[in-house]
Design a protein around this motif. Sequence first.
Motif, short mmCIF file in Angstrom:
data_model
loop_
_atom_site.label_atom_id
_atom_site.label_comp_id
_atom_site.label_asym_id
_atom_site.label_seq_id
_atom_site.Cartn_x
_atom_site.Cartn_y
_atom_site.Cartn_z
N LEU A 77 49.62 -15.35 81.76
CA LEU A 77 48.40 -14.57 81.66
C LEU A 77 48.20 -14.07 80.23
CD1 LEU A 77 45.96 -13.36 83.04
CD2 LEU A 77 47.36 -11.41 83.74
N ARG A 78 49.27 -13.67 79.59
CA ARG A 78 49.17 -13.25 78.19
C ARG A 78 48.70 -14.41 77.31
NH1 ARG A 78 54.97 -10.81 77.08
NH2 ARG A 78 54.02 -9.70 75.32
N ALA A 79 49.19 -15.60 77.60
CA ALA A 79 48.76 -16.78 76.84
C ALA A 79 47.30 -17.11 77.12
CB ALA A 79 49.65 -17.97 77.18
N ALA A 80 46.87 -16.93 78.37
CA ALA A 80 45.48 -17.22 78.72
C ALA A 80 44.52 -16.26 78.02
CB ALA A 80 45.30 -17.14 80.24
N ILE A 81 44.92 -15.00 77.92
CA ILE A 81 44.07 -14.02 77.22
C ILE A 81 44.01 -14.34 75.73
CG2 ILE A 81 43.90 -11.59 76.57
CD1 ILE A 81 45.10 -10.94 79.36
N ALA A 82 45.14 -14.73 75.16
CA ALA A 82 45.15 -15.13 73.75
C ALA A 82 44.22 -16.32 73.52
CB ALA A 82 46.57 -15.47 73.31
N ALA A 83 44.24 -17.28 74.42
CA ALA A 83 43.35 -18.45 74.30
C ALA A 83 41.89 -18.01 74.43
CB ALA A 83 43.71 -19.48 75.37
N HIS A 84 41.63 -17.03 75.28
CA HIS A 84 40.26 -16.52 75.46
C HIS A 84 39.75 -15.91 74.15
CE1 HIS A 84 36.82 -14.73 77.46
NE2 HIS A 84 37.19 -13.53 77.06
N TYR A 85 40.60 -15.15 73.46
CA TYR A 85 40.19 -14.59 72.17
C TYR A 85 39.89 -15.69 71.16
CZ TYR A 85 41.09 -9.70 73.30
OH TYR A 85 41.02 -8.44 73.84
N ARG A 86 40.69 -16.74 71.19
CA ARG A 86 40.45 -17.85 70.26
C ARG A 86 39.14 -18.56 70.59
NH1 ARG A 86 44.46 -20.92 71.71
NH2 ARG A 86 43.10 -22.14 73.07
N ASP A 87 38.92 -18.84 71.86
CA ASP A 87 37.74 -19.62 72.25
C ASP A 87 36.45 -18.80 72.18
OD1 ASP A 87 39.55 -21.62 72.77
OD2 ASP A 87 39.57 -21.29 74.95
N MET A 88 36.51 -17.53 72.58
CA MET A 88 35.31 -16.70 72.65
C MET A 88 34.97 -16.04 71.32
SD MET A 88 32.85 -15.55 74.63
CE MET A 88 33.43 -15.82 76.31
N TYR A 89 36.00 -15.59 70.59
CA TYR A 89 35.78 -14.79 69.40
C TYR A 89 36.26 -15.45 68.10
CZ TYR A 89 35.18 -11.16 72.95
OH TYR A 89 34.76 -10.43 74.03
N GLY A 90 36.95 -16.56 68.22
CA GLY A 90 37.49 -17.20 67.02
C GLY A 90 38.59 -16.39 66.36
N VAL A 91 39.33 -15.60 67.16
CA VAL A 91 40.40 -14.75 66.64
C VAL A 91 41.73 -15.25 67.19
CG1 VAL A 91 41.33 -12.42 66.52
CG2 VAL A 91 38.86 -12.77 66.54
N ASP A 92 42.70 -15.45 66.32
CA ASP A 92 44.04 -15.85 66.74
C ASP A 92 44.88 -14.60 66.99
OD1 ASP A 92 43.73 -18.64 66.67
OD2 ASP A 92 43.97 -18.66 64.50
N VAL A 93 45.28 -14.41 68.25
CA VAL A 93 46.11 -13.28 68.64
C VAL A 93 47.37 -13.85 69.30
CG1 VAL A 93 46.28 -11.22 70.07
CG2 VAL A 93 44.08 -11.84 69.05
N ALA A 94 48.52 -13.47 68.80
CA ALA A 94 49.77 -13.94 69.40
C ALA A 94 49.90 -13.36 70.80
CB ALA A 94 50.95 -13.49 68.55
N PRO A 95 50.24 -14.18 71.81
CA PRO A 95 50.44 -13.64 73.16
C PRO A 95 51.44 -12.50 73.22
CG PRO A 95 50.39 -16.05 73.21
CD PRO A 95 50.40 -15.64 71.75
N SER A 96 52.39 -12.49 72.28
CA SER A 96 53.41 -11.42 72.28
C SER A 96 52.81 -10.06 71.98
CB SER A 96 54.48 -11.74 71.23
OG SER A 96 53.89 -11.89 69.95
N ARG A 97 51.60 -10.01 71.42
CA ARG A 97 50.94 -8.73 71.12
C ARG A 97 50.14 -8.21 72.31
NH1 ARG A 97 47.07 -9.53 66.45
NH2 ARG A 97 46.71 -7.31 66.89
N ILE A 98 50.04 -8.97 73.37
CA ILE A 98 49.21 -8.62 74.53
C ILE A 98 50.10 -8.07 75.64
CG2 ILE A 98 47.65 -9.52 76.30
CD1 ILE A 98 46.85 -11.68 74.18
N ILE A 99 49.76 -6.89 76.12
CA ILE A 99 50.52 -6.24 77.19
C ILE A 99 49.59 -6.07 78.39
CG2 ILE A 99 51.73 -4.13 77.90
CD1 ILE A 99 52.39 -3.79 74.85
#
Length: 393
Positions: A77-99
Amino acid sequence: MSSHLTQLASRLDNIAPFHVMELAKMAAELERQGRHIIHMGIGEPDFTAAPSVLAAAAQAMADGRMQYTSATGLPELRAAIAAHYRDMYGVDVAPSRIIITAGASGALLLACAALVEKGAEVLMSDPSYPCNRHFVAAFDGSAKMIASGPEHRFQLSADMVQQNWGEQTRGVLLASPSNPTGTSIDEDELRKIVEVVRGKQGFTIVDEIYHGLRYDAAPFSALSLGDDVIVINSFSKYFNMTGWRLGWLVVPETLVPPIEKLAQNLFICASSLAQHAGLACFAPAAMTVYEARKAEFKRRRDYIVPALEELGFKVPVMPDGAFYVYADCSALSDDADELTIAMLNEAGVVMVPGLDFGPSTAHRYVRISYATSMENLQEAIARLRIFLSGRTQ
Protein backbone atom coordinates in the motif's frame (compact mmCIF):
# COMPACT_ATOMS: atom_id res chain seq x y z
CA MET A 1 -22.61 3.50 47.18
CA SER A 2 -20.69 6.76 46.92
CA SER A 3 -19.43 7.97 43.58
CA HIS A 4 -16.02 9.51 43.07
CA LEU A 5 -15.39 11.87 40.16
CA THR A 6 -11.85 11.63 38.94
CA GLN A 7 -10.23 14.97 38.28
CA LEU A 8 -9.99 15.52 34.54
CA ALA A 9 -6.88 16.72 32.72
CA SER A 10 -6.79 20.50 32.35
CA ARG A 11 -6.10 20.21 28.61
CA LEU A 12 -9.78 19.38 28.13
CA ASP A 13 -10.56 23.02 28.92
CA ASN A 14 -8.94 23.94 25.61
CA ILE A 15 -11.08 21.58 23.52
CA ALA A 16 -14.49 22.96 22.57
CA PRO A 17 -17.60 20.97 21.61
CA PHE A 18 -18.08 20.29 17.91
CA HIS A 19 -21.21 22.17 16.82
CA VAL A 20 -21.44 20.14 13.60
CA MET A 21 -22.15 17.05 15.67
CA GLU A 22 -24.58 18.89 17.94
CA LEU A 23 -26.65 19.93 14.92
CA ALA A 24 -26.48 16.36 13.65
CA LYS A 25 -27.99 15.17 16.94
CA MET A 26 -30.78 17.73 16.66
CA ALA A 27 -31.47 16.61 13.11
CA ALA A 28 -31.54 12.95 14.18
CA GLU A 29 -34.16 13.74 16.81
CA LEU A 30 -36.36 15.44 14.20
CA GLU A 31 -35.97 12.41 11.95
CA ARG A 32 -37.11 10.17 14.81
CA GLN A 33 -40.23 12.32 14.92
CA GLY A 34 -40.90 11.54 11.27
CA ARG A 35 -39.46 14.70 9.66
CA HIS A 36 -37.57 14.47 6.37
CA ILE A 37 -34.25 16.25 6.87
CA ILE A 38 -31.84 17.22 4.10
CA HIS A 39 -28.28 16.97 5.43
CA MET A 40 -25.90 19.64 4.15
CA GLY A 41 -23.88 19.74 7.36
CA ILE A 42 -21.45 16.87 7.90
CA GLY A 43 -18.71 16.53 5.28
CA GLU A 44 -19.29 12.94 4.24
CA PRO A 45 -19.62 11.81 0.61
CA ASP A 46 -22.96 10.26 -0.26
CA PHE A 47 -21.02 7.70 -2.29
CA THR A 48 -19.39 4.64 -0.78
CA ALA A 49 -16.24 2.78 -1.81
CA ALA A 50 -16.00 1.72 -5.45
CA PRO A 51 -17.36 -1.78 -6.24
CA SER A 52 -13.89 -3.18 -6.88
CA VAL A 53 -12.73 -1.87 -3.50
CA LEU A 54 -15.65 -3.56 -1.74
CA ALA A 55 -14.80 -6.77 -3.60
CA ALA A 56 -11.17 -6.51 -2.47
CA ALA A 57 -12.30 -6.15 1.15
CA ALA A 58 -14.57 -9.19 0.85
CA GLN A 59 -11.75 -11.22 -0.67
CA ALA A 60 -9.35 -10.20 2.09
CA MET A 61 -11.87 -11.37 4.67
CA ALA A 62 -12.45 -14.65 2.83
CA ASP A 63 -8.70 -15.22 2.68
CA GLY A 64 -8.26 -14.48 6.37
CA ARG A 65 -5.89 -11.56 5.83
CA MET A 66 -6.93 -9.84 9.04
CA GLN A 67 -3.76 -9.94 11.14
CA TYR A 68 -1.77 -6.97 12.40
CA THR A 69 0.38 -5.26 9.83
CA SER A 70 3.55 -3.29 10.46
CA ALA A 71 2.86 -0.04 12.33
CA THR A 72 3.85 1.81 9.17
CA GLY A 73 1.39 -0.16 7.04
CA LEU A 74 1.39 -2.74 4.27
CA PRO A 75 4.50 -2.31 2.08
CA GLU A 76 2.34 -2.82 -1.01
CA LEU A 77 0.00 0.00 0.00
CA ARG A 78 2.87 2.37 0.75
CA ALA A 79 4.30 1.59 -2.68
CA ALA A 80 0.92 2.13 -4.34
CA ILE A 81 0.57 5.56 -2.72
CA ALA A 82 4.09 6.48 -3.84
CA ALA A 83 3.18 5.46 -7.40
CA HIS A 84 0.02 7.58 -7.14
CA TYR A 85 2.10 10.66 -6.28
CA ARG A 86 4.33 9.97 -9.27
CA ASP A 87 1.47 9.41 -11.70
CA MET A 88 -0.90 12.13 -10.44
CA TYR A 89 1.50 14.85 -9.32
CA GLY A 90 4.83 14.05 -10.94
CA VAL A 91 6.47 13.84 -7.49
CA ASP A 92 8.86 11.06 -6.51
CA VAL A 93 8.22 10.01 -2.90
CA ALA A 94 10.04 7.05 -1.40
CA PRO A 95 7.55 4.50 -0.01
CA SER A 96 9.65 4.46 3.17
CA ARG A 97 8.48 8.03 3.90
CA ILE A 98 4.79 7.02 3.82
CA ILE A 99 3.13 5.86 7.04
CA ILE A 100 -0.36 4.33 6.89
CA THR A 101 -2.61 5.67 9.63
CA ALA A 102 -6.06 5.31 11.15
CA GLY A 103 -7.53 8.06 8.99
CA ALA A 104 -6.22 11.59 8.57
CA SER A 105 -7.06 12.13 12.25
CA GLY A 106 -4.59 9.41 13.18
CA ALA A 107 -2.00 11.04 10.93
CA LEU A 108 -2.49 14.45 12.55
CA LEU A 109 -2.36 12.89 16.00
CA LEU A 110 0.98 11.26 15.22
CA ALA A 111 2.42 14.41 13.65
CA CYS A 112 1.42 16.56 16.63
CA ALA A 113 2.67 13.94 19.10
CA ALA A 114 6.06 14.05 17.40
CA LEU A 115 6.38 17.81 16.91
CA VAL A 116 4.27 19.69 19.48
CA GLU A 117 5.43 20.09 23.06
CA LYS A 118 4.11 22.01 26.05
CA GLY A 119 3.83 25.71 25.28
CA ALA A 120 4.48 25.31 21.56
CA GLU A 121 2.46 27.52 19.23
CA VAL A 122 1.22 26.46 15.80
CA LEU A 123 -0.11 28.98 13.28
CA MET A 124 -3.43 28.25 11.55
CA SER A 125 -5.91 30.22 9.51
CA ASP A 126 -9.18 31.45 11.00
CA PRO A 127 -11.44 29.90 9.69
CA SER A 128 -10.14 26.34 9.76
CA TYR A 129 -11.20 22.82 10.70
CA PRO A 130 -11.64 22.84 14.51
CA CYS A 131 -10.18 19.40 15.20
CA ASN A 132 -6.82 20.54 13.85
CA ARG A 133 -6.35 23.04 16.66
CA HIS A 134 -7.56 20.46 19.15
CA PHE A 135 -4.88 17.99 18.05
CA VAL A 136 -2.35 20.67 19.00
CA ALA A 137 -4.10 21.29 22.33
CA ALA A 138 -4.06 17.55 23.08
CA PHE A 139 -0.27 17.78 23.36
CA ASP A 140 -0.36 20.94 25.47
CA GLY A 141 0.42 23.29 22.60
CA SER A 142 -1.76 26.13 21.36
CA ALA A 143 -3.08 27.11 17.97
CA LYS A 144 -2.65 30.75 17.05
CA MET A 145 -5.63 31.51 14.83
CA ILE A 146 -4.92 34.21 12.23
CA ALA A 147 -7.98 35.89 10.76
CA SER A 148 -8.03 35.44 6.99
CA GLY A 149 -10.84 36.82 4.88
CA PRO A 150 -12.03 36.47 1.31
CA GLU A 151 -9.21 38.65 0.00
CA HIS A 152 -6.82 35.84 1.02
CA ARG A 153 -9.21 33.03 0.05
CA PHE A 154 -9.60 32.35 3.80
CA GLN A 155 -6.03 30.99 3.81
CA LEU A 156 -2.72 32.03 5.35
CA SER A 157 -0.20 34.00 3.33
CA ALA A 158 3.57 34.12 3.70
CA ASP A 159 3.29 37.66 5.08
CA MET A 160 0.81 36.51 7.73
CA VAL A 161 3.17 33.74 8.80
CA GLN A 162 6.12 36.13 8.94
CA GLN A 163 4.21 38.75 10.95
CA ASN A 164 2.69 36.30 13.44
CA TRP A 165 5.74 34.12 14.11
CA GLY A 166 6.72 34.48 17.77
CA GLU A 167 9.17 33.04 20.25
CA GLN A 168 6.96 30.02 20.98
CA THR A 169 5.96 29.35 17.36
CA ARG A 170 7.11 25.98 16.11
CA GLY A 171 5.31 25.62 12.81
CA VAL A 172 2.22 26.01 10.67
CA LEU A 173 -0.70 23.70 9.97
CA LEU A 174 -2.36 24.40 6.63
CA ALA A 175 -5.21 22.76 4.75
CA SER A 176 -5.50 22.95 0.97
CA PRO A 177 -8.29 22.61 -0.08
CA SER A 178 -9.72 23.73 3.22
CA ASN A 179 -12.58 22.67 5.39
CA PRO A 180 -14.78 24.76 5.80
CA THR A 181 -14.13 26.99 2.80
CA GLY A 182 -13.31 24.61 -0.06
CA THR A 183 -10.51 26.98 -1.10
CA SER A 184 -6.91 26.10 -1.93
CA ILE A 185 -3.68 27.98 -1.34
CA ASP A 186 -2.14 29.34 -4.52
CA GLU A 187 0.92 27.31 -5.52
CA ASP A 188 3.29 30.30 -5.47
CA GLU A 189 1.95 31.48 -2.10
CA LEU A 190 2.36 28.02 -0.61
CA ARG A 191 5.94 27.95 -1.81
CA LYS A 192 6.57 31.31 -0.10
CA ILE A 193 5.02 30.05 3.15
CA VAL A 194 7.26 26.99 3.13
CA GLU A 195 10.30 29.19 2.54
CA VAL A 196 9.40 31.45 5.49
CA VAL A 197 8.86 28.48 7.82
CA ARG A 198 12.02 26.78 6.61
CA GLY A 199 13.98 29.96 7.31
CA LYS A 200 12.76 29.86 10.89
CA GLN A 201 13.58 26.14 11.21
CA GLY A 202 9.94 25.33 11.86
CA PHE A 203 7.68 22.60 10.51
CA THR A 204 5.07 22.84 7.77
CA ILE A 205 2.16 20.39 7.90
CA VAL A 206 -0.23 20.49 4.94
CA ASP A 207 -3.54 18.68 5.23
CA GLU A 208 -4.35 17.50 1.69
CA ILE A 209 -7.29 15.27 2.62
CA TYR A 210 -9.46 16.95 -0.06
CA HIS A 211 -6.68 17.16 -2.61
CA GLY A 212 -8.22 14.64 -4.98
CA LEU A 213 -11.26 16.90 -5.19
CA ARG A 214 -9.79 19.99 -6.87
CA TYR A 215 -11.82 21.21 -9.81
CA ASP A 216 -10.21 24.25 -11.40
CA ALA A 217 -6.46 23.68 -11.43
CA ALA A 218 -3.87 21.09 -12.40
CA PRO A 219 -2.91 18.63 -9.62
CA PHE A 220 -0.24 20.02 -7.30
CA SER A 221 0.98 18.62 -3.99
CA ALA A 222 2.99 20.43 -1.33
CA LEU A 223 5.38 17.46 -1.46
CA SER A 224 6.91 19.03 -4.55
CA LEU A 225 8.21 21.87 -2.37
CA GLY A 226 10.77 19.77 -0.53
CA ASP A 227 11.32 16.63 1.53
CA ASP A 228 10.86 18.59 4.76
CA VAL A 229 7.18 19.31 4.10
CA ILE A 230 4.81 16.99 5.99
CA VAL A 231 1.63 16.00 4.16
CA ILE A 232 -1.55 14.42 5.52
CA ASN A 233 -4.01 12.57 3.30
CA SER A 234 -6.84 10.09 3.58
CA PHE A 235 -9.04 7.57 1.81
CA SER A 236 -12.14 9.24 3.29
CA LYS A 237 -13.06 11.98 0.83
CA TYR A 238 -11.85 11.36 -2.74
CA PHE A 239 -12.00 7.58 -2.25
CA ASN A 240 -15.35 7.77 -0.36
CA MET A 241 -14.20 5.55 2.55
CA THR A 242 -15.02 7.67 5.63
CA GLY A 243 -15.88 4.86 8.04
CA TRP A 244 -12.95 2.68 6.98
CA ARG A 245 -10.59 4.96 8.98
CA LEU A 246 -7.64 4.79 6.62
CA GLY A 247 -5.21 7.59 5.86
CA TRP A 248 -1.54 8.29 5.44
CA LEU A 249 1.25 10.61 6.49
CA VAL A 250 4.28 11.59 4.40
CA VAL A 251 7.26 12.74 6.46
CA PRO A 252 11.01 13.32 6.07
CA GLU A 253 13.06 10.13 6.43
CA THR A 254 14.43 11.34 9.77
CA LEU A 255 10.90 11.46 11.23
CA VAL A 256 9.96 7.91 10.22
CA PRO A 257 11.56 6.10 13.22
CA PRO A 258 10.05 8.35 15.94
CA ILE A 259 6.62 8.32 14.30
CA GLU A 260 6.79 4.55 13.83
CA LYS A 261 7.56 4.25 17.56
CA LEU A 262 4.53 6.39 18.37
CA ALA A 263 2.30 4.43 15.99
CA GLN A 264 3.38 1.13 17.53
CA ASN A 265 2.35 2.35 20.96
CA LEU A 266 -0.74 4.39 20.15
CA PHE A 267 -2.39 2.37 17.37
CA ILE A 268 -0.37 -0.84 16.70
CA CYS A 269 -1.52 -0.46 13.09
CA ALA A 270 -4.33 0.83 10.90
CA SER A 271 -7.12 -1.62 10.08
CA SER A 272 -5.63 -4.47 8.05
CA LEU A 273 -8.93 -5.02 6.25
CA ALA A 274 -9.10 -1.37 5.22
CA GLN A 275 -5.48 -1.51 4.03
CA HIS A 276 -6.11 -4.50 1.77
CA ALA A 277 -9.18 -2.76 0.37
CA GLY A 278 -7.26 0.48 -0.07
CA LEU A 279 -4.86 -1.24 -2.43
CA ALA A 280 -7.70 -1.61 -4.93
CA CYS A 281 -8.38 2.14 -4.93
CA PHE A 282 -5.46 2.80 -7.26
CA ALA A 283 -6.44 0.26 -9.93
CA PRO A 284 -7.67 1.81 -13.21
CA ALA A 285 -11.24 0.53 -12.77
CA ALA A 286 -11.59 2.20 -9.37
CA MET A 287 -9.93 5.44 -10.50
CA THR A 288 -12.43 5.69 -13.36
CA VAL A 289 -15.26 5.50 -10.81
CA TYR A 290 -13.67 8.12 -8.57
CA GLU A 291 -13.01 10.56 -11.38
CA ALA A 292 -16.65 10.28 -12.48
CA ARG A 293 -17.76 11.03 -8.93
CA LYS A 294 -15.41 14.00 -8.81
CA ALA A 295 -17.12 15.35 -11.93
CA GLU A 296 -20.46 14.93 -10.17
CA PHE A 297 -19.24 16.91 -7.16
CA LYS A 298 -18.16 19.71 -9.52
CA ARG A 299 -21.61 19.65 -11.15
CA ARG A 300 -23.22 20.05 -7.74
CA ARG A 301 -20.90 22.94 -6.86
CA ASP A 302 -21.75 24.70 -10.09
CA TYR A 303 -25.43 24.40 -9.21
CA ILE A 304 -25.42 25.23 -5.51
CA VAL A 305 -23.25 28.38 -5.53
CA PRO A 306 -25.47 30.49 -7.84
CA ALA A 307 -28.59 29.01 -6.22
CA LEU A 308 -27.43 30.18 -2.78
CA GLU A 309 -26.59 33.62 -4.11
CA GLU A 310 -30.08 33.95 -5.57
CA LEU A 311 -31.45 33.31 -2.06
CA GLY A 312 -29.40 36.15 -0.56
CA PHE A 313 -26.31 34.33 0.63
CA LYS A 314 -23.00 35.81 -0.52
CA VAL A 315 -20.21 33.52 -1.71
CA PRO A 316 -17.18 35.82 -1.77
CA VAL A 317 -14.77 33.11 -2.94
CA MET A 318 -15.69 30.36 -5.37
CA PRO A 319 -14.64 27.06 -3.74
CA ASP A 320 -12.19 25.26 -6.00
CA GLY A 321 -12.11 21.96 -4.11
CA ALA A 322 -13.61 19.69 -1.44
CA PHE A 323 -17.43 19.78 -1.26
CA TYR A 324 -18.10 22.89 0.81
CA VAL A 325 -19.36 26.42 0.24
CA TYR A 326 -18.54 29.03 2.88
CA ALA A 327 -21.30 31.59 2.55
CA ASP A 328 -21.83 34.98 4.15
CA CYS A 329 -25.36 35.02 5.59
CA SER A 330 -25.23 38.51 7.13
CA ALA A 331 -27.81 39.84 4.66
CA LEU A 332 -30.25 37.27 6.04
CA SER A 333 -29.36 37.25 9.76
CA ASP A 334 -26.90 38.77 12.20
CA ASP A 335 -26.58 35.40 13.97
CA ALA A 336 -25.50 32.42 11.87
CA ASP A 337 -26.15 30.02 14.73
CA GLU A 338 -29.74 31.20 15.15
CA LEU A 339 -30.25 31.03 11.39
CA THR A 340 -29.03 27.44 11.07
CA ILE A 341 -31.22 26.27 13.96
CA ALA A 342 -34.23 27.97 12.39
CA MET A 343 -33.46 26.44 9.00
CA LEU A 344 -33.28 23.01 10.59
CA ASN A 345 -36.49 23.31 12.61
CA GLU A 346 -38.61 25.14 10.03
CA ALA A 347 -37.22 24.01 6.65
CA GLY A 348 -35.66 20.68 7.55
CA VAL A 349 -32.29 21.68 6.08
CA VAL A 350 -29.00 21.23 7.94
CA MET A 351 -26.20 23.78 7.52
CA VAL A 352 -23.38 24.55 9.95
CA PRO A 353 -22.69 27.98 11.51
CA GLY A 354 -19.22 29.46 11.51
CA LEU A 355 -18.90 28.92 15.28
CA ASP A 356 -16.80 25.79 14.88
CA PHE A 357 -14.27 27.28 12.52
CA GLY A 358 -12.93 30.34 14.31
CA PRO A 359 -14.08 33.65 15.83
CA SER A 360 -13.50 35.88 12.81
CA THR A 361 -16.36 34.34 10.81
CA ALA A 362 -18.40 32.78 13.61
CA HIS A 363 -21.56 34.87 13.37
CA ARG A 364 -21.84 35.83 9.70
CA TYR A 365 -20.84 32.67 7.81
CA VAL A 366 -22.35 29.24 7.33
CA ARG A 367 -20.78 26.14 5.82
CA ILE A 368 -22.80 24.21 3.27
CA SER A 369 -21.81 20.69 2.27
CA TYR A 370 -22.90 19.60 -1.21
CA ALA A 371 -21.90 15.98 -0.56
CA THR A 372 -25.47 14.91 -1.18
CA SER A 373 -27.53 14.18 -4.28
CA MET A 374 -28.50 16.84 -6.80
CA GLU A 375 -32.14 16.03 -6.03
CA ASN A 376 -31.55 16.81 -2.35
CA LEU A 377 -29.76 20.05 -3.21
CA GLN A 378 -32.62 21.19 -5.41
CA GLU A 379 -35.20 20.30 -2.76
CA ALA A 380 -33.15 22.15 -0.12
CA ILE A 381 -33.07 25.31 -2.24
CA ALA A 382 -36.83 25.09 -2.77
CA ARG A 383 -37.44 24.74 0.97
CA LEU A 384 -35.06 27.58 1.82
CA ARG A 385 -36.75 29.86 -0.69
CA ILE A 386 -40.05 29.39 1.15
CA PHE A 387 -38.39 29.67 4.58
CA LEU A 388 -36.54 32.89 3.76
CA SER A 389 -39.54 34.53 2.10
CA GLY A 390 -41.47 33.95 5.32
CA ARG A 391 -38.76 35.67 7.40
CA THR A 392 -38.85 38.83 5.28
CA GLN A 393 -42.62 39.32 5.33
